[in-house]
Scaffold this motif. Sequence first.
Motif, PDB file in Angstrom:
ATOM      1  N   ARG A  40       0.903  -1.252  -0.412  1.00  0.00           N
ATOM      2  CA  ARG A  40      -0.171   0.157   0.260  1.00  0.00           C
ATOM      3  C   ARG A  40       0.844   1.159   0.126  1.00  0.00           C
ATOM      4  NH1 ARG A  40      -5.114  -0.121   0.110  1.00  0.00           N
ATOM      5  NH2 ARG A  40      -6.104  -2.589   0.610  1.00  0.00           N
ATOM      6  N   ARG A  41       1.886   1.098   0.316  1.00  0.00           N
ATOM      7  CA  ARG A  41       3.066   2.375   0.708  1.00  0.00           C
ATOM      8  C   ARG A  41       3.776   2.789  -1.103  1.00  0.00           C
ATOM      9  NH1 ARG A  41       6.474  -0.144   5.235  1.00  0.00           N
ATOM     10  NH2 ARG A  41       5.354   0.618   7.405  1.00  0.00           N
ATOM     11  N   HIS A  42       3.320   1.823  -1.032  1.00  0.00           N
ATOM     12  CA  HIS A  42       3.528   1.686  -3.489  1.00  0.00           C
ATOM     13  C   HIS A  42       3.094   2.352  -3.674  1.00  0.00           C
ATOM     14  CE1 HIS A  42       8.114  -1.045  -2.577  1.00  0.00           C
ATOM     15  NE2 HIS A  42       7.567  -1.419  -2.414  1.00  0.00           N
ATOM     16  N   LEU A  43       1.240   2.327  -3.514  1.00  0.00           N
ATOM     17  CA  LEU A  43       0.865   2.431  -4.079  1.00  0.00           C
ATOM     18  C   LEU A  43       0.193   4.075  -3.820  1.00  0.00           C
ATOM     19  CD1 LEU A  43      -2.481   1.746  -5.902  1.00  0.00           C
ATOM     20  CD2 LEU A  43      -3.339   1.238  -3.542  1.00  0.00           C
ATOM     21  N   ILE A  44       0.817   4.376  -2.563  1.00  0.00           N
ATOM     22  CA  ILE A  44       0.681   6.138  -2.968  1.00  0.00           C
ATOM     23  C   ILE A  44       2.044   6.323  -3.007  1.00  0.00           C
ATOM     24  CG2 ILE A  44       1.525   7.358  -1.004  1.00  0.00           C
ATOM     25  CD1 ILE A  44       0.046   5.690   1.230  1.00  0.00           C
ATOM     26  N   SER A  55       0.463   5.935 -17.303  1.00  0.00           N
ATOM     27  CA  SER A  55      -0.211   5.175 -19.206  1.00  0.00           C
ATOM     28  C   SER A  55       0.878   4.165 -19.780  1.00  0.00           C
ATOM     29  CB  SER A  55      -0.846   6.150 -19.209  1.00  0.00           C
ATOM     30  OG  SER A  55      -0.152   6.960 -20.232  1.00  0.00           O
ATOM     31  N   ASP A  56       2.011   4.830 -19.731  1.00  0.00           N
ATOM     32  CA  ASP A  56       3.028   4.387 -20.150  1.00  0.00           C
ATOM     33  C   ASP A  56       3.022   2.691 -18.824  1.00  0.00           C
ATOM     34  OD1 ASP A  56       4.361   6.182 -21.072  1.00  0.00           O
ATOM     35  OD2 ASP A  56       5.535   6.784 -19.358  1.00  0.00           O
ATOM     36  N   ILE A  57       2.510   2.416 -17.651  1.00  0.00           N
ATOM     37  CA  ILE A  57       2.438   1.497 -17.317  1.00  0.00           C
ATOM     38  C   ILE A  57       1.028   0.491 -17.169  1.00  0.00           C
ATOM     39  CG2 ILE A  57       4.663   1.750 -15.209  1.00  0.00           C
ATOM     40  CD1 ILE A  57       2.801   2.234 -13.488  1.00  0.00           C
ATOM     41  N   GLY A  58       0.388   1.127 -17.862  1.00  0.00           N
ATOM     42  CA  GLY A  58      -0.789   0.464 -18.329  1.00  0.00           C
ATOM     43  C   GLY A  58      -1.358   0.710 -17.373  1.00  0.00           C
ATOM     44  N   LEU A  59      -2.049   1.948 -16.008  1.00  0.00           N
ATOM     45  CA  LEU A  59      -3.023   1.756 -15.160  1.00  0.00           C
ATOM     46  C   LEU A  59      -3.541   3.702 -15.407  1.00  0.00           C
ATOM     47  CD1 LEU A  59      -0.763   0.555 -12.585  1.00  0.00           C
ATOM     48  CD2 LEU A  59      -2.582  -0.496 -13.368  1.00  0.00           C
ATOM     49  N   THR A  60      -4.427   3.772 -14.764  1.00  0.00           N
ATOM     50  CA  THR A  60      -5.648   4.890 -14.639  1.00  0.00           C
ATOM     51  C   THR A  60      -5.263   5.448 -13.155  1.00  0.00           C
ATOM     52  OG1 THR A  60      -7.733   4.288 -14.273  1.00  0.00           O
ATOM     53  CG2 THR A  60      -6.195   4.585 -16.914  1.00  0.00           C
ATOM     54  N   ARG A  61      -5.830   6.215 -12.867  1.00  0.00           N
ATOM     55  CA  ARG A  61      -5.884   7.060 -11.419  1.00  0.00           C
ATOM     56  C   ARG A  61      -7.275   5.968 -10.686  1.00  0.00           C
ATOM     57  NH1 ARG A  61      -1.947   9.685 -10.007  1.00  0.00           N
ATOM     58  NH2 ARG A  61      -1.708  10.939 -10.967  1.00  0.00           N
ATOM     59  N   ALA A  62      -8.301   5.864 -11.653  1.00  0.00           N
ATOM     60  CA  ALA A  62      -9.382   4.476 -11.254  1.00  0.00           C
ATOM     61  C   ALA A  62      -8.841   3.765 -11.169  1.00  0.00           C
ATOM     62  CB  ALA A  62     -10.295   4.344 -12.475  1.00  0.00           C
ATOM     63  N   ASP A  63      -8.184   2.651 -11.383  1.00  0.00           N
ATOM     64  CA  ASP A  63      -7.615   1.965 -10.400  1.00  0.00           C
ATOM     65  C   ASP A  63      -6.381   1.611 -10.137  1.00  0.00           C
ATOM     66  OD1 ASP A  63      -7.871   0.929 -13.572  1.00  0.00           O
ATOM     67  OD2 ASP A  63      -6.136   0.691 -14.159  1.00  0.00           O
ATOM     68  N   LEU A  64      -5.889   2.878  -9.376  1.00  0.00           N
ATOM     69  CA  LEU A  64      -5.050   2.998  -8.300  1.00  0.00           C
ATOM     70  C   LEU A  64      -6.189   3.271  -6.860  1.00  0.00           C
ATOM     71  CD1 LEU A  64      -2.869   5.841  -8.671  1.00  0.00           C
ATOM     72  CD2 LEU A  64      -2.452   3.564  -8.589  1.00  0.00           C
ATOM     73  N   SER A  78      -2.781  -7.513  -6.736  1.00  0.00           N
ATOM     74  CA  SER A  78      -3.458  -8.008  -7.519  1.00  0.00           C
ATOM     75  C   SER A  78      -4.174  -7.128  -8.479  1.00  0.00           C
ATOM     76  CB  SER A  78      -4.087  -9.296  -6.516  1.00  0.00           C
ATOM     77  OG  SER A  78      -4.989  -8.171  -5.446  1.00  0.00           O
ATOM     78  N   VAL A  79      -5.126  -6.664  -7.841  1.00  0.00           N
ATOM     79  CA  VAL A  79      -6.620  -5.466  -9.056  1.00  0.00           C
ATOM     80  C   VAL A  79      -5.138  -4.662  -9.731  1.00  0.00           C
ATOM     81  CG1 VAL A  79      -7.408  -3.434  -8.569  1.00  0.00           C
ATOM     82  CG2 VAL A  79      -7.568  -5.111  -7.556  1.00  0.00           C
ATOM     83  N   LEU A  80      -4.169  -3.995  -9.555  1.00  0.00           N
ATOM     84  CA  LEU A  80      -3.367  -2.893 -10.714  1.00  0.00           C
ATOM     85  C   LEU A  80      -2.816  -4.539 -11.583  1.00  0.00           C
ATOM     86  CD1 LEU A  80      -1.597  -1.172  -8.300  1.00  0.00           C
ATOM     87  CD2 LEU A  80      -3.986  -0.695  -9.196  1.00  0.00           C
ATOM     88  N   VAL A  81      -2.132  -5.288 -10.951  1.00  0.00           N
ATOM     89  CA  VAL A  81      -1.417  -6.437 -12.411  1.00  0.00           C
ATOM     90  C   VAL A  81      -2.841  -6.899 -13.144  1.00  0.00           C
ATOM     91  CG1 VAL A  81      -0.419  -8.772 -12.601  1.00  0.00           C
ATOM     92  CG2 VAL A  81      -0.074  -7.348 -10.379  1.00  0.00           C
TER      93      VAL A  81
END
Length: 115
Positions: A40-44, A55-64, A78-81
């Motif tokens: 969760r610290r990495h998520l922050i 977007s370079d790593i395939g994520l959005t703010r909504a995913d976070l 797991s959700v992010l992957v």
Amino acid sequence: MSYIGEVRRSAFASFGAAAATGLIGAVMGSFKFITAVARRRHLIQLGEFDDRMLSDIGLTRADLRDAASGPLWQDPTSVLVVRSVERRASRRVAARGNLSIGAAKRGRDDLISCE
């Protein structure tokens, strides 16, 4: 007399096995909890990235947000992957579709130009 001794040993053996299983479960559970909190610290830290970097790593703010909305003991990565892999797969499917449509158009144009 040996029969009583065998019963006594099996009773204590099952108690010891149950205690060991419980102890191992508690240790593994605490390890998973500590790992989830660390991730969760990495998520922050990912939240500090701008939208282009995400977007370079395939994520959005909504995913976070979705990953952070889970319970504290659940690993958010797991959700992010899953989200990142789904986006990558959909982009590949779309690219294959565009290639086959482009090839069909080129083939049709060649037929028309031959007439």
